[in-house]
Motif scaffolding. Sequence first.
Motif, PDB file in Angstrom:
ATOM      1  N   PHE A 121     -34.788 -18.216  28.387  1.00 25.16           N
ATOM      2  CA  PHE A 121     -33.699 -18.088  27.422  1.00 25.16           C
ATOM      3  C   PHE A 121     -34.104 -17.186  26.267  1.00 25.16           C
ATOM      4  O   PHE A 121     -33.334 -16.304  25.841  1.00 25.16           O
ATOM      5  N   MET A 122     -35.307 -17.377  25.759  1.00 29.61           N
ATOM      6  CA  MET A 122     -35.764 -16.586  24.612  1.00 29.61           C
ATOM      7  C   MET A 122     -35.952 -15.116  24.986  1.00 29.61           C
ATOM      8  O   MET A 122     -35.592 -14.215  24.234  1.00 29.61           O
ATOM      9  N   LYS A 123     -36.482 -14.870  26.171  1.00 31.19           N
ATOM     10  CA  LYS A 123     -36.672 -13.479  26.615  1.00 31.19           C
ATOM     11  C   LYS A 123     -35.335 -12.786  26.818  1.00 31.19           C
ATOM     12  O   LYS A 123     -35.154 -11.633  26.436  1.00 31.19           O
ATOM     13  N   LYS A 124     -34.388 -13.490  27.426  1.00 33.27           N
ATOM     14  CA  LYS A 124     -33.080 -12.882  27.701  1.00 33.27           C
ATOM     15  C   LYS A 124     -32.308 -12.595  26.411  1.00 33.27           C
ATOM     16  O   LYS A 124     -31.467 -11.694  26.367  1.00 33.27           O
ATOM     17  N   ASN A 125     -32.589 -13.372  25.364  1.00 33.46           N
ATOM     18  CA  ASN A 125     -31.864 -13.207  24.113  1.00 33.46           C
ATOM     19  C   ASN A 125     -32.710 -12.548  23.011  1.00 33.46           C
ATOM     20  O   ASN A 125     -32.338 -12.579  21.844  1.00 33.46           O
ATOM     21  N   MET A 181     -25.324 -17.030  29.807  1.00 33.56           N
ATOM     22  CA  MET A 181     -26.549 -16.400  30.294  1.00 33.56           C
ATOM     23  C   MET A 181     -26.232 -15.771  31.644  1.00 33.56           C
ATOM     24  O   MET A 181     -25.834 -16.459  32.582  1.00 33.56           O
ATOM     25  N   LYS A 182     -26.409 -14.460  31.747  1.00 32.02           N
ATOM     26  CA  LYS A 182     -25.966 -13.741  32.934  1.00 32.02           C
ATOM     27  C   LYS A 182     -27.120 -13.400  33.873  1.00 32.02           C
ATOM     28  O   LYS A 182     -28.212 -13.055  33.427  1.00 32.02           O
ATOM     29  N   ARG A 205     -28.459 -17.091  14.579  1.00 33.67           N
ATOM     30  CA  ARG A 205     -27.831 -18.299  15.138  1.00 33.67           C
ATOM     31  C   ARG A 205     -26.725 -17.929  16.112  1.00 33.67           C
ATOM     32  O   ARG A 205     -26.540 -18.577  17.152  1.00 33.67           O
ATOM     33  N   LYS A 206     -25.987 -16.871  15.768  1.00 36.31           N
ATOM     34  CA  LYS A 206     -24.921 -16.386  16.669  1.00 36.31           C
ATOM     35  C   LYS A 206     -25.516 -15.930  17.998  1.00 36.31           C
ATOM     36  O   LYS A 206     -24.929 -16.140  19.073  1.00 36.31           O
ATOM     37  N   LYS A 207     -26.699 -15.327  17.949  1.00 38.05           N
ATOM     38  CA  LYS A 207     -27.369 -14.869  19.170  1.00 38.05           C
ATOM     39  C   LYS A 207     -27.719 -16.065  20.065  1.00 38.05           C
ATOM     40  O   LYS A 207     -27.512 -16.028  21.286  1.00 38.05           O
ATOM     41  N   ILE A 208     -28.224 -17.144  19.460  1.00 36.81           N
ATOM     42  CA  ILE A 208     -28.562 -18.352  20.224  1.00 36.81           C
ATOM     43  C   ILE A 208     -27.278 -18.984  20.775  1.00 36.81           C
ATOM     44  O   ILE A 208     -27.217 -19.402  21.937  1.00 36.81           O
ATOM     45  N   PHE A 209     -26.259 -19.039  19.915  1.00 39.12           N
ATOM     46  CA  PHE A 209     -24.960 -19.582  20.319  1.00 39.12           C
ATOM     47  C   PHE A 209     -24.427 -18.836  21.540  1.00 39.12           C
ATOM     48  O   PHE A 209     -24.023 -19.453  22.534  1.00 39.12           O
ATOM     49  N   ASP A 210     -24.407 -17.514  21.468  1.00 41.69           N
ATOM     50  CA  ASP A 210     -23.885 -16.700  22.572  1.00 41.69           C
ATOM     51  C   ASP A 210     -24.700 -16.900  23.847  1.00 41.69           C
ATOM     52  O   ASP A 210     -24.150 -16.895  24.962  1.00 41.69           O
ATOM     53  N   GLY A 211     -26.016 -17.076  23.693  1.00 40.84           N
ATOM     54  CA  GLY A 211     -26.879 -17.309  24.858  1.00 40.84           C
ATOM     55  C   GLY A 211     -26.575 -18.628  25.548  1.00 40.84           C
ATOM     56  O   GLY A 211     -26.609 -18.731  26.777  1.00 40.84           O
TER      57      GLY A 211
END
Length: 409
Positions: free
Chosen positions: A309-313, A339-340, A329-335
Motif C-alpha cells: 500500500f505504501m509503495k503504491k501510494n 488500489m489498482k 491524508r487525501k493520498k491515504i484516503f484515495d488509496g
Amino acid sequence: MYDVIVIGAGAAGLMAAGTAAKNGQSVLILEKKSRPAIKLSITGKGRCNVTNSAELKEFISRFGNNGKFLYGAFNKFFNTDTINFFEELGVKCRLERGGRYFPESNDACDIVNALIKFVKNNNAKILANCTVEKFITEDKKIKEVILKDGRKFLAKKFILATGGKSYPLTGSDGSGYVLAENLGHTVIKPSPALVPLVSDDKLIKQLNKLKLKNIEITVLADNIEKKKLFGEIEFTNFGLTGPLILTVSSFVYELLDKKHNVEISINFKPALDDKQLDDRLIRELNNFGKLPIKNMLKTLLPLQMTDVFMKKNNIKLTESCSSVNKEKRKKIFDGLRSMKFRITSTRPIEEAIVTKGGVSLNEVDQKTMKSKIIDNLYFCGEILDIDGPTGGFNLQAAFSTGFVAGINF
C-alpha cells in the motif's frame, strides 16, 4: 442396437443416461476416460457444490443473456429436485452461506457414486476408455457412432454430453465441439470462465495467498467503470483469484480480447462513506502520533498489505503519522478507496472451472434439448453455450439439461 447412446459420463451425461434408462430405454454410455465423472469429483475443491437455493428468476439471471434458454429445463428439474434426487440415493445435502448446497460429507465422490448408482440401478451400461471418432449420418439422422479403435455402435437416439474445454485431463477437452461442428452445428468460440486473472504488477508476489473479505472490486476498462461487486478475493503469485475475480473473469476476458486496458480496483472500506472513512483516518493518525504511518495502517489493512500500500501510494516508510497533512491524508484516503492492479490476461482455458461458449442455443430446442439440425441428437451440460457464476449454478444447469435430454424420447 441401443435406444440411447450418451457420449460423456459427466454430471449431465450420467443424469441423462440414468433418466432415460429409468424410463425404459436401453442405454449405453461411452466415456473417454478410465472412469466416469472425474471433473465432478474435483469440483468445489473436492466438496461439490451441487446447487443453489436461489429462486428461479434469480437463477436464470445469473446466466446472463443466455439464461432464458434454461427456463424449460428448470421448470422440469430444479434445485429442490436435485436435493431430493441425491437424498433418495443416500446423499444428504447441507445449505451453506450464499445459498450453496454441499453433500453433508463434504466429499464430491459421494455425488459421483450416487450418479453411478443411479445409472447402474436402472441398467444403463458404461463403457470406459472409449474415444468417439465420428458419427455416420443419413437423412438428418445419426445412424451409428464409430470409436477411435474401430468399434461401431448403433442407437435410435444420441446425447452429446462431452463437457467444455476446461480441465482437459478429466476428459473435458473440447472434442465434443468438433463432433457437433461435423454434424452441422455452430459452436460459439470457447473461452475461459470462472478463471483467475493474471497481473504484471511487480508488487503482486508480495501479496501471495492474502485473502481480502468484505471488499468491493471495480472492473475498469480504459479507466472507465464497467462492473462493481462486493465480496472476497485472493492474491496469487501471478495475479488475482477468489469468488469475485472468478465471477468477473469471462467479462474481463472479453474486454482484453477487444484490446482494452483492464484494471481491477479494490475499495478496502466499502462499508464506510467518505466522511466516515476520513473521520476514521483522522482519529487513527491522531492516536498514533509520532509513530510510523505503517503502524497506523495495520488498523485498516492486513499486515501483508501495508508495505505494498505504501509503495503504491508513494508513502515513505519513515514518515510519521503526525507529519501527515491534509494532502497526504487525501493520498491515504484515495488509496483505501482504490488500489489498482493492471490485468494482462486470464489463466488459460485449461485451468477454467467452466467454459464460456459452446453449441449455439439457437440450434437446440430449449424444451427438449433436441438438435434442430439432426433429428435424433440431443445436447446437455457444458457443451452448450451456457455458463453461470460459482455457487452451484453450473452444476444445476448440467443436472437439469441432462434430465430433460433423458426424458424426451
